[in-house]
Motif scaffolding. Structure first.
Motif, short mmCIF file in Angstrom:
data_model
loop_
_atom_site.label_atom_id
_atom_site.label_comp_id
_atom_site.label_asym_id
_atom_site.label_seq_id
_atom_site.Cartn_x
_atom_site.Cartn_y
_atom_site.Cartn_z
N ALA A 26 33.93 50.59 76.20
CA ALA A 26 32.79 51.63 77.15
C ALA A 26 33.92 53.13 77.14
O ALA A 26 33.36 54.33 76.81
CB ALA A 26 32.57 51.41 78.23
N THR A 56 35.39 54.23 73.23
CA THR A 56 33.95 54.81 72.60
C THR A 56 34.32 56.66 73.18
O THR A 56 33.51 57.14 72.45
CB THR A 56 33.02 54.56 72.57
N THR A 57 33.64 56.93 74.59
CA THR A 57 33.43 57.54 75.31
C THR A 57 34.45 58.80 75.03
O THR A 57 33.80 59.68 75.18
CB THR A 57 32.80 57.67 76.84
N ALA A 83 34.18 60.08 72.08
CA ALA A 83 32.23 60.70 71.81
C ALA A 83 33.49 62.39 71.99
O ALA A 83 32.52 63.69 71.86
CB ALA A 83 31.75 60.27 71.99
N TRP A 84 33.66 62.71 73.90
CA TRP A 84 33.93 63.63 73.74
C TRP A 84 34.47 64.16 73.14
O TRP A 84 34.32 65.87 73.33
CB TRP A 84 33.92 63.56 75.34
N GLY A 111 37.83 63.56 77.71
CA GLY A 111 37.98 62.77 76.69
C GLY A 111 39.15 62.21 76.49
O GLY A 111 39.35 61.03 76.61
N ALA A 135 39.70 60.08 79.13
CA ALA A 135 38.70 58.86 78.81
C ALA A 135 39.60 57.46 77.66
O ALA A 135 39.31 56.20 78.03
CB ALA A 135 37.53 59.10 79.05
N SER A 161 41.70 54.14 78.84
CA SER A 161 41.11 52.65 78.63
C SER A 161 41.47 52.27 78.07
O SER A 161 41.26 51.10 78.08
CB SER A 161 39.89 52.93 77.37
N ALA A 186 35.17 60.17 82.00
CA ALA A 186 33.83 60.16 80.84
C ALA A 186 32.56 60.29 81.64
O ALA A 186 31.58 60.78 80.99
CB ALA A 186 34.18 58.67 80.28
N HIS A 240 23.93 58.62 79.79
CA HIS A 240 25.73 58.62 79.49
C HIS A 240 26.61 57.99 81.04
O HIS A 240 26.61 56.81 80.99
CB HIS A 240 25.44 58.99 78.88
N ILE A 273 28.09 53.86 82.10
CA ILE A 273 29.43 54.35 82.25
C ILE A 273 29.65 53.33 83.66
O ILE A 273 30.75 52.63 83.56
CB ILE A 273 30.80 55.71 82.41
#
Length: 145
Positions: free
Chosen positions: A18, A21-22, A25-26, A65, A68, A72, A86, A119, A123
């Protein structure tokens, strides 16, 4: 190949996935609003543009991002910086859109509040469900004391 992917999954798990991926994306979203911000985004978050320019907000998303994504791979409980990174930008965007709708800078800004806030909530749910469990031994008493 199977052992390597099992090792990677053992390190990431759902929580790390999670965050990763976040993070990706960010970074992507931050780059897009830094280079070519959409009119609706600029209009919707206009209450924030007195604080920093759009490019600076884009770099904030990119930084969050990176954090995060970097956290991870940290163990659950040691990755809270990544969890907050995130959750922070989408909560800020949700607040900005809510304020933008309230002050009238964008009549459709209210439609972006729930997607951004959700979102951050997802999280938070993943972080809560995958939190480390503390094992506390049960006290044994004699004679029902």
């Amino acid at each position: 190949m199977g052992a390597a992917s099992a090792r990677a999954w053992g390190r990431l798990g759902w929580r790390g996935l999670a965050l990763a991926t976040t993070g990706i994306a960010w970074i992507s979203y931050g780059a897009s609003i830094t280079v070519q911000p959409r009119y609706g985004t600029v209009r919707g978050i206009s209450v924030l543009l007195d604080l920093m320019c759009m490019a600076a907000w884009g770099w904030l998303w990119i930084g969050a991002g990176v954090l995060a994504l970097g956290f991870s791979v940290a163990r659950a409980g040691r990755d809270l910086v990544g969890v907050f990174a995130a959750m922070g930008p989408p909560l800020l965007w949700a607040l900005a859109y809510a304020l933008g709708g309230a002050v009238g800078t964008s009549p459709t800004a209210w439609g972006s509040v729930a997607p951004w806030a959700s979102h951050a909530l997802i999280i938070a749910i993943v972080a809560y469900v995958t939190r480390p469990r503390l094992i506390v031994p049960r006290m044994v008493t004699r004679g029902g004391e």
